[in-house]
Design a protein around this motif. Structure first.
Motif, PDB file in Angstrom:
ATOM      1  N   GLY A  60       0.772  -1.233   0.000  1.00 51.09           N
ATOM      2  CA  GLY A  60       0.000   0.000   0.000  1.00 51.09           C
ATOM      3  C   GLY A  60       0.799   1.276   0.000  1.00 51.09           C
ATOM      4  O   GLY A  60       0.274   2.338   0.312  1.00 51.09           O
ATOM      5  N   LYS A  61       2.036   1.236  -0.366  1.00 50.63           N
ATOM      6  CA  LYS A  61       2.870   2.428  -0.424  1.00 50.63           C
ATOM      7  C   LYS A  61       2.379   3.355  -1.539  1.00 50.63           C
ATOM      8  O   LYS A  61       1.956   2.905  -2.604  1.00 50.63           O
ATOM      9  N   HIS A  62       2.417   4.647  -1.283  1.00 49.23           N
ATOM     10  CA  HIS A  62       2.104   5.657  -2.288  1.00 49.23           C
ATOM     11  C   HIS A  62       3.425   6.286  -2.718  1.00 49.23           C
ATOM     12  O   HIS A  62       4.211   6.720  -1.871  1.00 49.23           O
ATOM     13  N   VAL A  63       3.662   6.326  -4.032  1.00 50.58           N
ATOM     14  CA  VAL A  63       4.918   6.814  -4.575  1.00 50.58           C
ATOM     15  C   VAL A  63       4.654   7.952  -5.546  1.00 50.58           C
ATOM     16  O   VAL A  63       3.774   7.856  -6.398  1.00 50.58           O
ATOM     17  N   LEU A  64       5.412   9.026  -5.417  1.00 57.07           N
ATOM     18  CA  LEU A  64       5.304  10.167  -6.311  1.00 57.07           C
ATOM     19  C   LEU A  64       6.221   9.949  -7.506  1.00 57.07           C
ATOM     20  O   LEU A  64       7.385   9.596  -7.341  1.00 57.07           O
ATOM     21  N   LEU A  65       5.680  10.152  -8.698  1.00 60.85           N
ATOM     22  CA  LEU A  65       6.472  10.068  -9.924  1.00 60.85           C
ATOM     23  C   LEU A  65       6.331  11.387 -10.682  1.00 60.85           C
ATOM     24  O   LEU A  65       5.216  11.782 -11.036  1.00 60.85           O
ATOM     25  N   PRO A  66       7.443  12.088 -10.952  1.00 56.51           N
ATOM     26  CA  PRO A  66       7.372  13.326 -11.722  1.00 56.51           C
ATOM     27  C   PRO A  66       6.845  13.042 -13.128  1.00 56.51           C
ATOM     28  O   PRO A  66       7.062  11.957 -13.680  1.00 56.51           O
ATOM     29  N   ALA A  67       6.191  14.024 -13.734  1.00 58.80           N
ATOM     30  CA  ALA A  67       5.630  13.854 -15.076  1.00 58.80           C
ATOM     31  C   ALA A  67       6.685  13.408 -16.082  1.00 58.80           C
ATOM     32  O   ALA A  67       6.378  12.680 -17.022  1.00 58.80           O
ATOM     33  N   GLY A  68       7.930  13.797 -15.868  1.00 57.90           N
ATOM     34  CA  GLY A  68       9.007  13.465 -16.806  1.00 57.90           C
ATOM     35  C   GLY A  68       9.349  11.998 -16.908  1.00 57.90           C
ATOM     36  O   GLY A  68      10.050  11.597 -17.841  1.00 57.90           O
ATOM     37  N   GLU A  97       0.934  12.674   2.000  1.00 62.59           N
ATOM     38  CA  GLU A  97      -0.067  13.702   1.679  1.00 62.59           C
ATOM     39  C   GLU A  97       0.055  14.925   2.585  1.00 62.59           C
ATOM     40  O   GLU A  97      -0.025  16.059   2.130  1.00 62.59           O
ATOM     41  N   SER A  98       0.296  14.707   3.878  1.00 64.73           N
ATOM     42  CA  SER A  98       0.336  15.820   4.831  1.00 64.73           C
ATOM     43  C   SER A  98       1.506  16.768   4.583  1.00 64.73           C
ATOM     44  O   SER A  98       1.468  17.918   5.006  1.00 64.73           O
ATOM     45  N   LYS A  99       2.546  16.312   3.908  1.00 63.44           N
ATOM     46  CA  LYS A  99       3.707  17.160   3.645  1.00 63.44           C
ATOM     47  C   LYS A  99       3.695  17.759   2.246  1.00 63.44           C
ATOM     48  O   LYS A  99       4.488  18.642   1.940  1.00 63.44           O
ATOM     49  N   TYR A 100       2.797  17.293   1.394  1.00 63.37           N
ATOM     50  CA  TYR A 100       2.779  17.708  -0.017  1.00 63.37           C
ATOM     51  C   TYR A 100       2.615  19.212  -0.191  1.00 63.37           C
ATOM     52  O   TYR A 100       3.279  19.818  -1.017  1.00 63.37           O
ATOM     53  N   ASP A 101       1.756  19.841   0.578  1.00 62.66           N
ATOM     54  CA  ASP A 101       1.486  21.269   0.422  1.00 62.66           C
ATOM     55  C   ASP A 101       2.507  22.166   1.113  1.00 62.66           C
ATOM     56  O   ASP A 101       2.277  23.365   1.258  1.00 62.66           O
ATOM     57  N   THR A 102       3.610  21.619   1.518  1.00 62.27           N
ATOM     58  CA  THR A 102       4.617  22.431   2.203  1.00 62.27           C
ATOM     59  C   THR A 102       5.526  23.163   1.219  1.00 62.27           C
ATOM     60  O   THR A 102       6.426  23.869   1.636  1.00 62.27           O
ATOM     61  N   GLY A 103       5.313  23.004  -0.065  1.00 56.26           N
ATOM     62  CA  GLY A 103       6.055  23.760  -1.073  1.00 56.26           C
ATOM     63  C   GLY A 103       7.126  22.964  -1.780  1.00 56.26           C
ATOM     64  O   GLY A 103       7.256  21.752  -1.592  1.00 56.26           O
ATOM     65  N   PRO A 104       7.918  23.669  -2.606  1.00 57.12           N
ATOM     66  CA  PRO A 104       8.935  23.014  -3.424  1.00 57.12           C
ATOM     67  C   PRO A 104       9.958  22.209  -2.636  1.00 57.12           C
ATOM     68  O   PRO A 104      10.518  21.253  -3.145  1.00 57.12           O
ATOM     69  N   SER A 105      10.211  22.584  -1.384  1.00 58.57           N
ATOM     70  CA  SER A 105      11.206  21.851  -0.607  1.00 58.57           C
ATOM     71  C   SER A 105      10.803  20.393  -0.394  1.00 58.57           C
ATOM     72  O   SER A 105      11.667  19.515  -0.325  1.00 58.57           O
ATOM     73  N   TYR A 106       9.504  20.118  -0.320  1.00 60.04           N
ATOM     74  CA  TYR A 106       9.065  18.732  -0.159  1.00 60.04           C
ATOM     75  C   TYR A 106       9.409  17.910  -1.401  1.00 60.04           C
ATOM     76  O   TYR A 106       9.827  16.759  -1.308  1.00 60.04           O
ATOM     77  N   LEU A 107       9.266  18.517  -2.575  1.00 56.06           N
ATOM     78  CA  LEU A 107       9.544  17.805  -3.819  1.00 56.06           C
ATOM     79  C   LEU A 107      11.034  17.556  -4.017  1.00 56.06           C
ATOM     80  O   LEU A 107      11.422  16.701  -4.807  1.00 56.06           O
ATOM     81  N   GLU A 108      11.862  18.293  -3.291  1.00 60.22           N
ATOM     82  CA  GLU A 108      13.309  18.156  -3.457  1.00 60.22           C
ATOM     83  C   GLU A 108      13.799  16.730  -3.186  1.00 60.22           C
ATOM     84  O   GLU A 108      14.690  16.243  -3.871  1.00 60.22           O
ATOM     85  N   GLN A 109      13.237  16.041  -2.202  1.00 60.40           N
ATOM     86  CA  GLN A 109      13.675  14.666  -1.923  1.00 60.40           C
ATOM     87  C   GLN A 109      13.396  13.751  -3.113  1.00 60.40           C
ATOM     88  O   GLN A 109      14.176  12.851  -3.416  1.00 60.40           O
ATOM     89  N   PHE A 110      12.295  14.002  -3.808  1.00 60.36           N
ATOM     90  CA  PHE A 110      11.970  13.201  -4.984  1.00 60.36           C
ATOM     91  C   PHE A 110      12.880  13.590  -6.153  1.00 60.36           C
ATOM     92  O   PHE A 110      13.329  12.736  -6.903  1.00 60.36           O
TER      93      PHE A 110
END
Length: 119
Positions: A60-68, A97-110
């Motif tokens: 049940g892991k949720h994984v973020l994948l960039p559009a690229g 989900e709870s950290k997603y709206d914290t801005g670009p810094s959250y996406l940096e790990q991905f």
């Protein structure tokens, strides 16, 4: 791959993506098999992405994948094809989900995981 390509749908998109299409529920195919279904997606400029619910495949892991990383979208069969293996996706940071709206810094790990700086 440029940063633009990683976090944005291309201006001359060759994946078959059409702005406004609802990808939620589409199956996601890695280079070596099925990995789950799209649970969330974003068209936000500089942060275009899909979130994949891997279901029972990796508990049940949720994984973020960039559009690229999306190579093709088959709207008839409702399948999103990505250029990552099941193992690469399994080892990706888990989407919170709870950290997603914290801005670009959250996406940096991905971005680091996919070897593409964010912004």
């Amino acid at each position: 791959m440029s940063t633009h390509d990683m976090w944005n749908w291309g201006f001359e998109d060759t994946t078959g993506y059409l702005k406004g299409i609802d990808l939620i529920g589409y199956k996601v195919e890695a280079t070596d098999g099925s990995i789950g279904k799209v649970d969330k997606h974003s068209e936000e400029v500089g942060a275009s992405l899909i979130v994949v619910d891997t279901g029972m495949w990796i508990f049940g892991k949720h994984v973020l994948l960039p559009a690229g990383v999306i190579t093709r979208i088959d709207t008839d069969a409702q399948i999103v094809h990505v250029n990552r293996s099941k193992e690469q996706i399994k080892n990706a940071p888990e989407f919170e989900e709870s950290k997603y709206d914290t801005g670009p810094s959250y996406l940096e790990q991905f971005a680091r995981y996919y070897n593409q700086p964010h912004m």
